[in-house]
Scaffold this active site. Sequence first.
Site, PDB file in Angstrom:
ATOM      1  N   HIS C  57     -18.594  20.455   0.591  1.00  8.03           N
ATOM      2  CA  HIS C  57     -17.275  20.797   1.853  1.00  8.03           C
ATOM      3  C   HIS C  57     -16.184  21.677   1.335  1.00  8.03           C
ATOM      4  CE1 HIS C  57     -19.959  18.089   4.137  1.00  8.03           C
ATOM      5  NE2 HIS C  57     -19.864  17.175   3.211  1.00  8.03           N
ATOM      6  N   HIS C 219     -22.916  18.137   7.177  1.00  8.18           N
ATOM      7  CA  HIS C 219     -23.811  17.643   6.527  1.00  8.18           C
ATOM      8  C   HIS C 219     -25.345  18.636   6.441  1.00  8.18           C
ATOM      9  CE1 HIS C 219     -21.183  14.643   5.513  1.00  8.18           C
ATOM     10  NE2 HIS C 219     -21.535  14.633   4.834  1.00  8.18           N
TER      11      HIS C 219
END
Lengths: 210, 210, 357, 357
Positions: C57, C219
Amino acid sequence: MVTRDQIVQWLNNLAEVLAENKEYLTDLDSAIGDADHGINMNRGFKKVIEKLPSVADTDIGNILKTTGMTLISSVGGASGPLYGTFFMRSGMALQAKQELDDGDLYQMLESGVEGIVQRGRPVLGDKTMFDAWSPALEALKAATANGDNTITALEKSVMAAEQGMKDTIPMQARKGRASYLGERSIGHQDPGATSSYLMLKTLLETLQAE
Amino acid sequence: MVTRDQIVQWLNNLAEVLAENKEYLTDLDSAIGDADHGINMNRGFKKVIEKLPSVADTDIGNILKTTGMTLISSVGGASGPLYGTFFMRSGMALQAKQELDDGDLYQMLESGVEGIVQRGRPVLGDKTMFDAWSPALEALKAATANGDNTITALEKSVMAAEQGMKDTIPMQARKGRASYLGERSIGHQDPGATSSYLMLKTLLETLQAE
Amino acid sequence: MKKLINAIDDVVKEQLEGMAVAHPDLIKVHFEPNFVYRADAPVSGKVAVISGGGSGHEPMHGGFVGMGMLDAACPGEVFTSPTPDQMYEAAKMVDGGAGVLYLVKNYTGDVLNFETAAELAFAEGVKVQSILIDDDTAVKDSLYTAGRRGVGTTVLVEKIVGGAAEAKYPLDKLSDLARKANMYGRSIGIALTSCTVPAAGKPTFDLGPNEFEFGIGIHGEPGRERFDMKTADEITEMMAAAIIDDGPYTRTVREWDNDSGEWVEKKLTDDPLKSGDEVIAFVNSMGGTPVSELYAIYRKLAEICKGKGLKIVRNLIGPYITSLDMAGCSITLMKTDAEILKFWDAPVKTPGLRWGV
Amino acid sequence: MKKLINAIDDVVKEQLEGMAVAHPDLIKVHFEPNFVYRADAPVSGKVAVISGGGSGHEPMHGGFVGMGMLDAACPGEVFTSPTPDQMYEAAKMVDGGAGVLYLVKNYTGDVLNFETAAELAFAEGVKVQSILIDDDTAVKDSLYTAGRRGVGTTVLVEKIVGGAAEAKYPLDKLSDLARKANMYGRSIGIALTSCTVPAAGKPTFDLGPNEFEFGIGIHGEPGRERFDMKTADEITEMMAAAIIDDGPYTRTVREWDNDSGEWVEKKLTDDPLKSGDEVIAFVNSMGGTPVSELYAIYRKLAEICKGKGLKIVRNLIGPYITSLDMAGCSITLMKTDAEILKFWDAPVKTPGLRWGV
Ligand SMILES: Nc1ncnc2c1ncn2[C@@H]1O[C@H](COP(=O)(O)OP(=O)(O)O)[C@@H](O)[C@H]1O
Ligand SMILES: Nc1ncnc2c1ncn2[C@@H]1O[C@H](COP(=O)(O)OP(=O)(O)O)[C@@H](O)[C@H]1O
Ligand SMILES: [Mg+2]
Ligand SMILES: [Mg+2]
Ligand SMILES: [Mg+2]
Ligand SMILES: [Mg+2]
């Protein structure tokens, strides 16, 4: 009687089984999760195998606790603390034991599953590893009450776990990452239920091998 | 004699031809450039068409200069200033003219090409629009000296431009974006040479249409 | 799969090594267990703010470590929650005596691992709190799911709470601010492509050339629904509606009681955005979408907010909470008040966010 | 092609509109002709620094307009040089009486259009200069090509020159600094995928699943050579070698003579980097590559520089000069001295780069 060496052998076998099923579990997880369950389990049990030699001649409780702590500090994700707690609790229930009778064996699994429930608070039908463990525990208890020997009782338990695992397919997930998918989680087998089934099946096969 | 209306008609026709060849020119540019030559030319001549009515009844010099200024302020890239200068210079060479004799016509093209040379400093064989213009100018001059009439002379010039355009295929570019490709620029026709050929060919077809 | 990586097992480690050599003035990196921490940690008398989560991320969270934001970040494997030992060791490293606040994105893995870490840290005598970030409106209810995911609001909360920690907010007050900021934030994400997890080697899901996923997480999970491709304006309208028309959201969170040494459950409900609210608007790239396209989204978002009476008082536009190489974006709107604005504007100096110094 | 856009013809306009509503405190946007300019322009007594080029490289150049960097930026269509009227109108808008410096990336289109603009501005009585950025070592010579392209060094030059302009450097001295900074900078880029120009609708070139392009520019042009995919370390080694082993580079540039009102040619040669040099290292994403992978590159680059005796004294890591959605990266190494470092460190406040304020 299940010996300490058999428990160590189980964990070694399990590491192999999880390595073999790494892609399979990951594929299951990519359908309804984030495509890492096989990778997670494999990473954790590789670490367990590294640690095992240093505790293999202590007691079963300590071996299982070490397994749990190793999983906790190497797996991450949801399955790390869940399986980690499973082994921590099963180990705590078997302090100082060098071998296990049928009652101990049940105790080991039951305490482990209690640990999963306490951490993850799954209920039946949530489409989690608990959906494999819960029927497996019940079947084991019933078989033992029925007077079945260890192997026969475990065989029944593994069959129940397999059924429980398959029963997760039509379920809509209510826990974990798969729950975000809502109805799109229906039609897929839960990866954690699958690894749990493999865990129990490998225990049976390890004991059968003697 | 080429009239003012024919010049206006030429520019209108050219806008159409460039619109039709937008993808073709862009494809040529994507092989050895940045895939925008057709888009650039089309954007520019759409603007020219918008502007033309407001100057169509002035003189040829002014019409061409307006075309040049419009191209400069709407095309961008390399071709914007090059074709912009082409028309600015050709217009400046034909101040106040209402019609063109053969000498004027040559003057128009020659001044335009001089503008290209001054801005871009191409030499023959650099694989640019100049490789179409240079032989075209020579052929036009020779044909006129030979006593050919306007149409015949222009036909020869267009043929020379076409040949010049095709001759860019085996060249290795030494100017513009295509030069970065080094040897990889060999085997592709230069987009600017192609639009230049279309320009001249459309002039011929416009004059033939009368 | 084409990525600028070496061996797959080394991806996270080598990225951390790169961060360490790139920003020695701002951060340090500890290996085994892995965590990124402030170069000047521990800052005495200041609550240490720690976050973490799976890698992939970036710049979140490691890129947000530094003055005015996080004291430490614990990166897990790609898309896999870190482990309690990372969080616990990080806490011991950065605790300046005023306690530790864990900011935890609501994913089962993160929650379970951070819970264990909090218990461990408390057992060592560190005052701890753990505040959940759960802002993803793509998840509708918390009864039949694991609850809303922690997405874009995380970045804003880390900035705001980091600013307040720098101003020496004590742990309780800081936790209240974190909880409030989380409850003020709502997000939604979309994907034009899947991402590719290095260890998996192939895209997590397939999307047709004319489809997009609506309501994705961070995700690579597929989203809530799949649609035929639409214009930027139409997509922005759908996204804005998901946030602005979202009703009250109720969930039960577990927070730590430092007196009893136990988890206590709290039922929290946050209110919908309403006309007149001032908001921070955050338009985020999932990694593969260039900032130019984010501006097309922002343009329409500003127009919609205006129409709804929401006043955008601050904004953040860029790739801040990504999903590897996924093309797509997310929008977060966070209601603000004077306290939130003050700490949003406070100086920050991290590899990924920097202003005022 | 999947992009967050509306009508293809509106792509550039709508992104500019988004920027305008997002950053009214920093910039304003003028339409027809299009340019982005400082909200507080003109700044009296300060040389106005103007750049521009095709769109598709965001945040460059529009994102670098603001205090301490550019006074104006002229965005063309995607990958197409802007037109002289944009540059000329921008100059009139931001000229604070001390003249205008155009920073021009070396592409035929940009050079020709900026030349015209400089002539126009001079004719209006504005003192002008135009400095070329040509730093792409993928282009070997300037005799048989259009010369080295302007790539990564552009971002660094804009920052450094912007800082010096803020410090009221006069036009001549500022031009000298710009020329020096350009000659100190060298870059190389690679692509893992092509980009897709909205108007074209399909990728500009095809790359196999196991190939990458070496020595690309920033316009989706194919590169110098195509290779089978390699590890991040191997690719970094190739890239670093292209920069560090690059020999002296000579080109002839045209600069403006404000006395004679004519272009004068200058032959410039820059020296290779050598052991002992202090450098700014800039690792840039082409748009589709996430920052995490850039850190893997930076890690190896730092190691190589150390081995070669190059001391990295500053760095910049992220997507700053992009090529739409292309996956890939570029490396720029710029030799520094006290003057360059001073203005690199100077405060900057733009949508895309911000520190010190
Ligand atoms: N709350 C929970 N209780 C019990 N099991 C759970 C819970 N949440 C998730 N799981 C199990 O964890 C599995 C996923 O594990 P894994 O993929 O390793 O972690 P993550 O979801 O964090 O990526 C699921 O398949 C499910 O069986
Ligand atoms: N220096 C130059 N002199 C003459 N023509 C040139 C020169 N550089 C480029 N060209 C012409 O311009 C054409 C490319 O135009 P275009 O694609 O519109 O601009 P850009 O290269 O800026 O994208 C080339 O095909 C070539 O014919
Ligand atoms: Mg998973
Ligand atoms: Mg072109
Ligand atoms: Mg995971
Ligand atoms: Mg172009």
